[in-house]
Design a protein around this motif. Sequence first.
Motif, short mmCIF file in Angstrom:
data_model
loop_
_atom_site.label_atom_id
_atom_site.label_comp_id
_atom_site.label_asym_id
_atom_site.label_seq_id
_atom_site.Cartn_x
_atom_site.Cartn_y
_atom_site.Cartn_z
N THR A 104 0.83 -1.21 -0.16
CA THR A 104 0.04 0.11 0.11
C THR A 104 0.72 1.34 -0.17
OG1 THR A 104 -1.84 -0.96 1.26
CG2 THR A 104 -1.77 1.35 1.40
N LEU A 105 1.81 1.35 0.91
CA LEU A 105 2.53 2.36 0.96
C LEU A 105 3.51 2.63 -0.43
CD1 LEU A 105 3.97 2.22 4.58
CD2 LEU A 105 2.35 3.76 3.75
N TYR A 106 3.92 1.55 -1.13
CA TYR A 106 4.61 1.57 -2.18
C TYR A 106 3.70 2.11 -3.26
CZ TYR A 106 6.90 0.20 -6.84
OH TYR A 106 7.34 -0.01 -7.94
N TYR A 107 2.44 1.77 -3.28
CA TYR A 107 1.35 2.34 -4.53
C TYR A 107 1.13 3.54 -4.16
CZ TYR A 107 0.03 -2.43 -5.86
OH TYR A 107 0.25 -3.86 -6.49
N TRP A 108 1.13 4.11 -2.67
CA TRP A 108 0.72 5.57 -2.71
C TRP A 108 1.93 6.29 -3.05
CZ3 TRP A 108 2.94 9.45 0.05
CH2 TRP A 108 2.10 10.36 -0.16
N ALA A 109 3.17 5.78 -2.61
CA ALA A 109 4.32 6.58 -3.05
C ALA A 109 4.40 7.10 -4.58
CB ALA A 109 5.29 6.10 -2.52
N LYS A 110 4.32 6.03 -5.26
CA LYS A 110 4.02 5.95 -6.65
C LYS A 110 3.39 6.84 -7.19
CE LYS A 110 6.67 3.95 -9.03
NZ LYS A 110 8.28 4.39 -9.46
N MET A 111 2.01 6.95 -6.77
CA MET A 111 0.92 7.47 -7.15
C MET A 111 1.24 9.17 -7.16
SD MET A 111 -2.94 5.72 -6.57
CE MET A 111 -2.61 5.68 -4.73
N TYR A 112 1.84 9.32 -6.02
CA TYR A 112 1.97 10.65 -5.48
C TYR A 112 3.33 11.07 -6.35
CZ TYR A 112 2.61 14.75 -2.28
OH TYR A 112 2.66 15.93 -1.75
N GLU A 113 4.12 10.33 -6.50
CA GLU A 113 5.40 11.02 -7.30
C GLU A 113 5.08 11.09 -8.68
OE1 GLU A 113 8.60 10.07 -10.33
OE2 GLU A 113 6.92 8.42 -9.61
N SER A 114 4.03 10.22 -9.29
CA SER A 114 3.64 10.28 -10.65
C SER A 114 3.10 11.62 -11.07
CB SER A 114 2.79 9.16 -10.98
OG SER A 114 1.57 9.29 -10.69
N GLN A 115 2.44 12.13 -10.34
CA GLN A 115 1.86 13.67 -10.51
C GLN A 115 2.82 14.75 -11.03
OE1 GLN A 115 -0.80 15.20 -7.62
NE2 GLN A 115 -0.71 13.42 -6.20
N LEU A 116 4.08 14.54 -10.61
CA LEU A 116 5.23 15.62 -10.78
C LEU A 116 5.68 15.65 -12.15
CD1 LEU A 116 6.20 18.05 -8.90
CD2 LEU A 116 8.30 16.42 -8.48
N VAL A 117 5.60 16.60 -12.94
CA VAL A 117 6.01 16.62 -14.17
C VAL A 117 7.05 18.04 -14.36
CG1 VAL A 117 4.09 15.57 -15.47
CG2 VAL A 117 4.01 18.26 -15.02
N ARG A 118 7.71 17.98 -15.51
CA ARG A 118 8.69 18.91 -15.60
C ARG A 118 7.84 20.39 -15.55
NH1 ARG A 118 13.52 19.15 -17.81
NH2 ARG A 118 13.34 17.03 -18.44
N GLY A 119 8.63 21.13 -14.57
CA GLY A 119 8.11 22.70 -14.59
C GLY A 119 6.94 22.73 -13.54
N MET A 120 6.51 21.73 -12.82
CA MET A 120 5.48 21.51 -11.72
C MET A 120 6.09 21.73 -10.65
SD MET A 120 2.74 18.54 -11.14
CE MET A 120 1.78 18.59 -9.79
N GLY A 121 5.70 22.71 -9.56
CA GLY A 121 6.29 22.99 -8.12
C GLY A 121 5.66 22.12 -7.28
#
Length: 331
Positions: free
Chosen positions: A102-119
Amino acid sequence: MNRKAIRRIPLEKLFDLKVDFAFKQMFGNEKNKKITVVFLNAVLKLTGRDTIKEVTFLKHELGGEYQDDKQSRLDILVKTQNGDFINVEIQLSNQHDMTKRTLYYWAKMYESQLVRGMGYSELRPTITINICNFTMFKDNKNYHNTFHLYEDTTLSRLMPEEDVMEIHFIEINKFISLWYEGKLNALEDLLIRWLLLLGMVDGRNKKVYAEIYRELEELAMEDENLRAAFDTWEEISQSPETILAYQSRLKYILDEEARYIDGINKGREQGKTEGIKEGLEQGIEQGRKQEQIELVKKLLKRHETVEEIMDLVGLSREEIERIKDLDLPQD
């Protein structure tokens, strides 16, 4: 409304919605989006202006950016109209790795939002909902537990204005016990209705709880979303294609569960001479990998698509292609 109108096929023909394939057919399908929205609002207890009004289904795969990355196949992943991410996982049997997974899935989902130029300030809340058919918390009688990030002594939230982490665990076995004890009121809590739907059929033991059906029958007289869910449930439980896929998936889950137990027993014996931990890991992993390979081969011979096999077996496209290549006749 005629009480018998919500059932047109024998109850024993209905799929067990705790099997991930059936769950995704019900709650992860674009044409059933309204049911998904109602279910998510019930789990998250959202009302009024805060309710989820629209969701977009996203791709199920996380990871795999590089060749050796671990790739995960999520059950349901949606993005709400506010930009929040919600992952729903259904687990029929206990593989004793749910918390870390669960923690792995959550971390990957949260990280996947970040794209170039995004704060970083633009990262949106990410929610994981786990529906388990086994006990996660032995010392806790609650069937629905929700976790956030808290400070140890003051219990204040790390980000009270916008809590980016929210993880739910719903234990169906505890829920069913509490319902039979008369401690749950489905008239007052919408989530109870949906969990009764999930708990009514026990595919592992080929059992249907008739008492739960009678309760749902009464509730459906006033709840159009519940009636719609029953219609969808019957529809997916009658299609020859979904019946074959459901039966294959249920067999795989139960076989994997049996192998897991067998692996533990073999691992214990092996552990007497080679070390308990190493023996357990090897016994479980070897049995699991071999069964996945054999199931993929069978599905390929039935001319199932790679995408369908990914859903059924939980392997990545690359892993299935490798098995496909291995099974090709040699010149």
